[in-house]
Design a protein around this motif. Structure first.
Motif, PDB file in Angstrom:
ATOM      1  N   HIS A  97       0.862  -1.129   0.067  1.00  0.00           N
ATOM      2  CA  HIS A  97      -0.086   0.256  -0.039  1.00  0.00           C
ATOM      3  C   HIS A  97       1.016   1.246   0.027  1.00  0.00           C
ATOM      4  O   HIS A  97       0.908   2.049  -0.877  1.00  0.00           O
ATOM      5  N   LYS A 314      -9.773  -4.088  -7.033  1.00  0.00           N
ATOM      6  CA  LYS A 314      -9.399  -4.895  -5.742  1.00  0.00           C
ATOM      7  C   LYS A 314     -10.825  -4.873  -4.743  1.00  0.00           C
ATOM      8  O   LYS A 314     -11.503  -3.883  -4.827  1.00  0.00           O
ATOM      9  N   HIS A 400      -3.899 -12.754   0.435  1.00  0.00           N
ATOM     10  CA  HIS A 400      -3.605 -13.142   1.549  1.00  0.00           C
ATOM     11  C   HIS A 400      -3.890 -14.783   1.915  1.00  0.00           C
ATOM     12  O   HIS A 400      -2.838 -15.364   2.018  1.00  0.00           O
TER      13      HIS A 400
HETATM   14 ZN   LIG Z   1      -3.704  -4.846   1.905  1.00  0.00          ZN
END
Ligand SMILES: [Zn+2]
Length: 568
Positions: A97, A314, A400
Motif C-alpha cells: 500500500h 481490488k 492473503h
Molecule cells: Zn492490503
C-alpha cells in the motif's frame, strides 16, 4: 524484442551456467555496459546462475560467462566488475500500500505499552487542548512486549485533555474516552454490520473499533497527496533492491489521485519503481455500482506503460486479524460463546453479483480473503463467474489466503487461481494465536502447501501493515520464525532459496502478466536488477533479515547505491 534464443549450458565449479543470446545465431545488440564477475541468479526457467550480463539501453541483451559477455564489448562499452557479489532480478512486492510513516504520531518503533504511552503523551502535550491527536497506521500491538492494544482508559492517562485516535494497520482504530465522546460512540451505539466495537470484561468500551465500525469516526482529510509522496516511496524501497510494487486498491488516500501523480512522475521520467495499480472496489455492492465506478475512474484494465499500469479491481470479503472470516468461531473469549467467526464485509449475494459483472466487463478481480470461510466465499463467486464466462488464465487472484483447507486448495487449483501471499505472521503471530488459537495461527499463510499444489504464488508484505523489507518476508518464509513469539508451523517452511527468490521476481511478473518483459535476467527483458550485500542462495538464514542492496538498477539505470559501495 525477444528473438528466438540459443541456449547452451556448461558447468563452472559445479554451477550450471547458461548462455542466452538475443537472436539465434546473431550477436546481441552492442551493449552500453557489461557486468562481470558476479554470481547472477537469473530466475530463468532453469534457475540458471551466470557470471556476467550485458545491458543496452533499458534492456538486458546477453547473459553468460565472463568470457562470453566480455567478447561483446566494443570501444566505449563500460565494464563493471561485480567483485563476486550476488545479483538478483529486481525484487517486487505484490501487495504493497505504502511505505508507512506519515504526519501523525510515529508508533512504528515503540516496543512496549509504556513507550507507546510516553509517545502519545508527548504528542498530546504538544497539541492544543481539545484538538484531535492521531497516529500513523504502521504499527501493531504484536510488536509490543505486552502484545496487546492499549485501552481507552489507559490512553486517557496519557492524553487526558485531547481526543486520541490511534490508527492501527488498515482495520482498527483505538480511541480514548474523549474521542469516543467526540464521535458520540457509547455502550448503546448499534454495532455496524461487518464491524465490531470492542468491550472490556466489565462491559465498558475498550476503545477499539474495527472494520466497518471505523465509519463511526470521521478523521480529518489527510494532507492532499503530492508528487513528493510518490518520490518518497521509491526512495524508501530502492535500497532494498525493490524495483516494482503492485498496489491493491489503496496507497495514501484517493487511489485515482495517486494513479494520476504516478503517471505525472512517469511523464517526467522521475520514476525508479514500477507500479501495477488495482482500482478500489471495496464499496461495490451492485452491478450498476461496478459500471458507475469504472466510468468514474475513466481507465481501462491493463492500460499504461512499463512504469505505471492498471491491473484490475481490488475487492474484499472479510476482515483482518480480528475479523478474518473463519468456518468456526474464534478462540474464547473472542468467539463470544461460539457466536463470532469473524466478519463478512461484503455479503455473498452482493459480492457474487459484483464479481460476475467485473468478469462480464472483461476486468479481473483481486480479492482480500483472510479466513477460510472468506476464501470459500471468494471461490464460490469466482466459480459462478467462471461458468458465465471463463476467467481461468486471466490472472484472477486471491490476496492473503491465510488458511488453506484441502478442499479449498483443490478449488483454487481448478480455477488456476494465483495467490498473493505475505509475511503477516512474522509480526502478528501472537495476535493471531490469541484470536484463533495456536493450531490455526501456526497454519497461517501455508506457502509450502500452495507451492506444492502448483499454484502460482507471488510474495509481498502488505506494507504498512507489515514493514516492506522483502528480506524480512523471505526470512520468515524460510524459517517460519516470528519477531516476538518463536517459530510457527515448521511444516510450511520453504527452504529452497531459488523458490523464495522466484516469489518476488519471476512469479511476480507472471502474476501481473508481464513475464515476457521482466522478472528475470534474460536477453530482451527490462534491465531491473539488484546487487545484494550477501549471496542469497548460500547465506546463513540469520543473515537474511539484514540483507540490503548495494546497487539497484531499473531499466538499466542506477537508482540506488549504498553510500559505502565503490566500483573499484
Ligand atoms: Zn492490503
Amino acid at each position: 524484442m525477444i528473438g528466438k534464443r540459443l541456449a547452451c549450458k556448461w558447468s563452472v565449479l559445479g554451477v550450471v551456467v547458461s548462455s542466452m543470446w538475443s537472436a539465434a545465431g546473431a550477436q546481441p545488440a552492442t551493449p552500453d555496459t557489461i557486468y562481470v564477475n558476479g554470481k547472477v541468479f537469473t530466475a530463468d526457467a532453469r534457475d540458471s546462475v551466470a557470471e556476467a550480463f550485458a545491458v543496452a539501453g533499458d534492456r538486458f541483451v546477453a547473459v553468460g560467462s565472463n568470457a562470453q559477455v566480455r567478447k561483446l564489448a566494443v570501444a566505449g562499452t563500460r565494464v563493471v566488475d561485480l567483485k563476486g557479489h550476488f545479483v538478483s532480478p529486481g525484487l517486487a512486492d505484490a501487495h504493497f500500500h505504502n511505505e508507512g510513516g506519515g504526519t501523525g504520531i510515529d508508533l512504528s518503533h515503540v516496543r512496549s505499552l509504556a513507550e507507546l504511552m510516553v509517545t502519545v503523551a508527548n504528542a498530546a502535550a504538544r497539541a492544543e487542548p481539545g484538538t484531535l491527536v492521531i497516529s500513523n497506521q504502521d504499527w501493531h500491538e504484536a510488536q509490543l512486549k505486552e502484545q496487546r492494544l492499549p485501552t481507552a482508559r489507559e490512553l486517557d492517562q496519557a492524553a487526558p485533555n485531547n481526543p486520541v485516535v490511534l490508527v492501527r494497520g488498515g482495520h482498527s482504530y483505538i480511541l480514548n474516552t474523549r474521542a469516543l465522546a467526540k464521535f458520540n460512540i457509547t455502550k448503546d451505539t448499534p454495532v455496524p454490520a461487518g464491524g465490531e466495537i470492542s468491550r472490556e470484561a466489565d462491559g465498558e468500551l475498550s476503545g477499539e473499533l474495527f472494520d466497518n465500525a471505523k465509519a463511526l469516526v470521521q478523521l480529518p482529510a489527510a494532507k492532499p497527496l503530492a508528487l513528493d509522496d510518490i518520490l518518497a516511496t521509491q526512495k524508501a524501497l530502492n535500497p532494498y533492491g525493490l524495483t516494482a510494487v503492485r498496489i491493491p486498491g489503496s496507497y495514501r488516500g484517493d487511489m485515482l489521485q495517486a494513479l494520476k501523480l504516478m503517471r505525472q512522475a512517469d511523464g517526467e521520467h522521475a520514476l525508479t519503481l514500477r507500479y501495477t495499480v488495482y482500482m478500489p472496489g471495496f464499496a461495490l455492492r451492485t452491478p450498476q455500482q461496478v459500471n458507475d465506478a469504472i466510468a468514474k475512474w475513466g481507465v481501462n484494465q491493463d492500460e499504461g506503460d512499463d512504469f505505471v499500469r492498471v491491473g484490475g479491481i481490488k475487492l474484499i470479503v472479510d476482515g483482518g486479524f480480528e475479523g478474518g472470516h473463519l468456518s468456526r468461531s474464534y478462540q474464547e473469549p473472542y468467539g463470544k460463546g461460539g457466536t463470532y467467526p469473524g466478519l463478512t464485509v461484503s455479503p455473498p449475494d452482493a459480492y457474487n453479483s459484483v464479481v460476475l459483472e467485473i468478469n462480464r466487463l472483461g476486468w479481473r478481480a483481486a480479492t482480500h480473503a483472510v479466513g477460510d470461510a472468506g476464501l470459500d466465499q471468494v471461490l464460490t463467486a469466482y466459480e459462478l463467474a467462471n461458468k458465465d464466462r471463463p476467467l481461468i488464465g486471466k490472472r484472477w487472484t486471491v490476496e492473503h489466503a491465510f488458511i488453506a483447507r484441502p478442499d479449498l486448495v483443490k478449488r483454487m487449483q481448478n480455477l488456476k487461481l494465483m495467490v498473493s501471499a505475505q509475511d503477516h505472521l512474522y509480526l502478528a503471530a501472537p495476535v493471531l494465536k490469541r484470536y484463533w488459537g495456536w493450531d490455526l495461527a501456526s497454519e497461517v499463510t501455508p506457502l509450502k502447501t500452495y507451492l506444492d499444489a502448483g499454484l502460482l504464488v507471488a510474495g509481498g508484505t502488505d506494507s504498512p501493515v507489515i514493514p516492506f523489507n522483502p528480506f524480512w518476508e523471505l526470512y520468515h518464509f524460510v524459517t517460519r520464525d516470528t519477531i516476538s513469539d518463536g517459530t510457527y508451523g515448521n511444516d510450511q517452511k520453504v527452504t529452497s532459496r531459488t523458490s523464495l527468490l522466484r516469489l518476488v521476481t519471476i512469479n511476480y511478473a507472471l502474476l501481473i502478466g508481464e513475464e515476457d518483459r521482466r522478472g528475470s535476467i534474460e536477453p530482451g527483458k527490462l534491465a531491473d536488477f539488484a546487487v545484494l550485500t550477501d549471496d542469497f542462495l548460500s547465506a546463513p538464514v540469520e543473515a537474511i533479515p539484514n540483507m540490503k542492496a548495494l546497487l539497484t538498477y531499473v531499466g538499466g539505470k542506477e537508482v540506488y547505491r549504498d553510500p559505502g559501495y565503490r566500483d573499484d
